[in-house]
Scaffold this motif. Structure first.
Motif, PDB file in Angstrom:
ATOM      1  N   GLN A 130       0.848  -1.184   0.000  1.00  0.00           N
ATOM      2  CA  GLN A 130       0.000   0.000   0.000  1.00  0.00           C
ATOM      3  C   GLN A 130       0.887   1.238   0.000  1.00  0.00           C
ATOM      4  O   GLN A 130       1.880   1.303   0.718  1.00  0.00           O
ATOM      5  CB  GLN A 130      -0.912   0.003   1.229  1.00  0.00           C
ATOM      6  CG  GLN A 130      -1.894   1.140   1.233  1.00  0.00           C
ATOM      7  CD  GLN A 130      -2.761   1.120   2.464  1.00  0.00           C
ATOM      8  OE1 GLN A 130      -2.457   1.759   3.449  1.00  0.00           O
ATOM      9  NE2 GLN A 130      -3.832   0.353   2.398  1.00  0.00           N
ATOM     10  N   HIS A 131       0.520   2.217  -0.796  1.00  0.00           N
ATOM     11  CA  HIS A 131       1.286   3.465  -0.861  1.00  0.00           C
ATOM     12  C   HIS A 131       0.822   4.402   0.245  1.00  0.00           C
ATOM     13  O   HIS A 131      -0.365   4.535   0.510  1.00  0.00           O
ATOM     14  CB  HIS A 131       1.093   4.137  -2.228  1.00  0.00           C
ATOM     15  CG  HIS A 131       1.607   3.328  -3.370  1.00  0.00           C
ATOM     16  ND1 HIS A 131       2.947   3.194  -3.641  1.00  0.00           N
ATOM     17  CD2 HIS A 131       0.960   2.595  -4.301  1.00  0.00           C
ATOM     18  CE1 HIS A 131       3.106   2.416  -4.702  1.00  0.00           C
ATOM     19  NE2 HIS A 131       1.907   2.036  -5.120  1.00  0.00           N
ATOM     20  N   GLU A 132       1.779   5.055   0.868  1.00  0.00           N
ATOM     21  CA  GLU A 132       1.468   6.020   1.919  1.00  0.00           C
ATOM     22  C   GLU A 132       0.548   7.120   1.398  1.00  0.00           C
ATOM     23  O   GLU A 132      -0.343   7.591   2.102  1.00  0.00           O
ATOM     24  CB  GLU A 132       2.756   6.623   2.487  1.00  0.00           C
ATOM     25  CG  GLU A 132       2.525   7.639   3.589  1.00  0.00           C
ATOM     26  CD  GLU A 132       1.813   7.075   4.817  1.00  0.00           C
ATOM     27  OE1 GLU A 132       1.107   7.845   5.496  1.00  0.00           O
ATOM     28  OE2 GLU A 132       1.949   5.864   5.098  1.00  0.00           O
ATOM     29  N   ALA A 133       0.729   7.513   0.137  1.00  0.00           N
ATOM     30  CA  ALA A 133      -0.107   8.561  -0.462  1.00  0.00           C
ATOM     31  C   ALA A 133      -1.577   8.136  -0.492  1.00  0.00           C
ATOM     32  O   ALA A 133      -2.477   8.969  -0.303  1.00  0.00           O
ATOM     33  CB  ALA A 133       0.374   8.898  -1.863  1.00  0.00           C
ATOM     34  N   ASP A 134      -1.835   6.839  -0.731  1.00  0.00           N
ATOM     35  CA  ASP A 134      -3.223   6.343  -0.723  1.00  0.00           C
ATOM     36  C   ASP A 134      -3.819   6.448   0.674  1.00  0.00           C
ATOM     37  O   ASP A 134      -4.971   6.855   0.839  1.00  0.00           O
ATOM     38  CB  ASP A 134      -3.290   4.890  -1.219  1.00  0.00           C
ATOM     39  CG  ASP A 134      -3.009   4.767  -2.701  1.00  0.00           C
ATOM     40  OD1 ASP A 134      -3.235   5.742  -3.448  1.00  0.00           O
ATOM     41  OD2 ASP A 134      -2.569   3.682  -3.124  1.00  0.00           O
ATOM     42  N   ALA A 135      -3.056   6.067   1.676  1.00  0.00           N
ATOM     43  CA  ALA A 135      -3.533   6.152   3.060  1.00  0.00           C
ATOM     44  C   ALA A 135      -3.796   7.602   3.452  1.00  0.00           C
ATOM     45  O   ALA A 135      -4.804   7.908   4.106  1.00  0.00           O
ATOM     46  CB  ALA A 135      -2.521   5.520   4.014  1.00  0.00           C
ATOM     47  N   GLN A 136      -2.923   8.502   3.030  1.00  0.00           N
ATOM     48  CA  GLN A 136      -3.115   9.923   3.338  1.00  0.00           C
ATOM     49  C   GLN A 136      -4.353  10.468   2.640  1.00  0.00           C
ATOM     50  O   GLN A 136      -5.109  11.247   3.221  1.00  0.00           O
ATOM     51  CB  GLN A 136      -1.874  10.725   2.933  1.00  0.00           C
ATOM     52  CG  GLN A 136      -0.678  10.450   3.809  1.00  0.00           C
ATOM     53  CD  GLN A 136       0.592  11.112   3.285  1.00  0.00           C
ATOM     54  OE1 GLN A 136       0.616  11.715   2.217  1.00  0.00           O
ATOM     55  NE2 GLN A 136       1.663  10.984   4.063  1.00  0.00           N
ATOM     56  N   LYS A 137      -4.570  10.053   1.402  1.00  0.00           N
ATOM     57  CA  LYS A 137      -5.746  10.505   0.643  1.00  0.00           C
ATOM     58  C   LYS A 137      -7.025  10.064   1.345  1.00  0.00           C
ATOM     59  O   LYS A 137      -7.961  10.842   1.508  1.00  0.00           O
ATOM     60  CB  LYS A 137      -5.681   9.955  -0.783  1.00  0.00           C
ATOM     61  CG  LYS A 137      -6.841  10.320  -1.643  1.00  0.00           C
ATOM     62  CD  LYS A 137      -6.698  11.710  -2.212  1.00  0.00           C
ATOM     63  CE  LYS A 137      -7.727  11.896  -3.298  1.00  0.00           C
ATOM     64  NZ  LYS A 137      -8.343  13.189  -3.288  1.00  0.00           N
ATOM     65  N   THR A 138      -7.066   8.822   1.789  1.00  0.00           N
ATOM     66  CA  THR A 138      -8.244   8.315   2.498  1.00  0.00           C
ATOM     67  C   THR A 138      -8.446   9.063   3.811  1.00  0.00           C
ATOM     68  O   THR A 138      -9.568   9.440   4.151  1.00  0.00           O
ATOM     69  CB  THR A 138      -8.112   6.800   2.764  1.00  0.00           C
ATOM     70  OG1 THR A 138      -7.979   6.135   1.514  1.00  0.00           O
ATOM     71  CG2 THR A 138      -9.339   6.267   3.488  1.00  0.00           C
ATOM     72  N   ALA A 139      -7.358   9.307   4.528  1.00  0.00           N
ATOM     73  CA  ALA A 139      -7.451  10.006   5.811  1.00  0.00           C
ATOM     74  C   ALA A 139      -7.985  11.433   5.639  1.00  0.00           C
ATOM     75  O   ALA A 139      -8.664  11.956   6.527  1.00  0.00           O
ATOM     76  CB  ALA A 139      -6.088  10.035   6.499  1.00  0.00           C
TER      77      ALA A 139
END
Length: 154
Positions: free
Chosen positions: A138-147
């Protein structure tokens, strides 16, 4: 509606299905289609294998759809996600949203695909043309986008 399947899906059929369920009520239909792409930085990929946690996966995606219905003024959602061995370029996910207004449909659709990427229990293993394979992280950018979606509807 949430469907997890191995079979290739027909985008036009899914769009028509979403429209039929809201006929006469929706003024906007937004859908997103994701396809299998080459993740490898150094060698060409040959396919992507997706595993999921049956039952839990569908419940989590349905929970995301329920959240979207409560957060935005939308009428219906349709999410189809494929699992199994998928060749490059094949459709992997369809996210459709019906609403009276386009802005609500766009926001809900973007939320759903962002949240799906980080919260649905899927595991991706990429097979390379040279025979090697690796698990896609999982890309950190994806997690940040969801957050960033937090709990507001804007």
């Amino acid at each position: 509606m949430v469907i997890v399947q191995t079979q290739r899906f027909d985008i036009a059929d899914l769009s028509a299905r979403l429209q039929a369920g809201t006929a006469g009520k929706a003024g906007a239909y937004v859908h997103f289609v994701g396809t299998v792409r080459d993740y490898s930085p150094d060698t060409r990929s040959s396919s992507l294998f997706l595993e999921h946690y049956p039952g839990m996966c569908e419940r989590e995606i349905q929970s995301l759809c329920d959240q979207a219905v409560h957060r935005w003024d939308i009428l219906d959602t349709l999410v189809v996600h494929r699992v199994g061995e998928l060749p490059l370029g094949d459709p992997i996910v369809f996210v459709g949203v019906a609403s009276a207004h386009r802005s609500q449909a766009f926001r809900a659709c973007e939320f759903l695909i962002d949240a799906l990427k980080t919260r649905a229990p899927f595991w991706k293993r990429e097979a390379l043309a040279d025979g090697r394979s690796f698990w896609v992280q999982q890309h950190e950018a994806d997690a940040q986008k969801t957050a960033q979606w937090g709990h507001s509807s804007t």
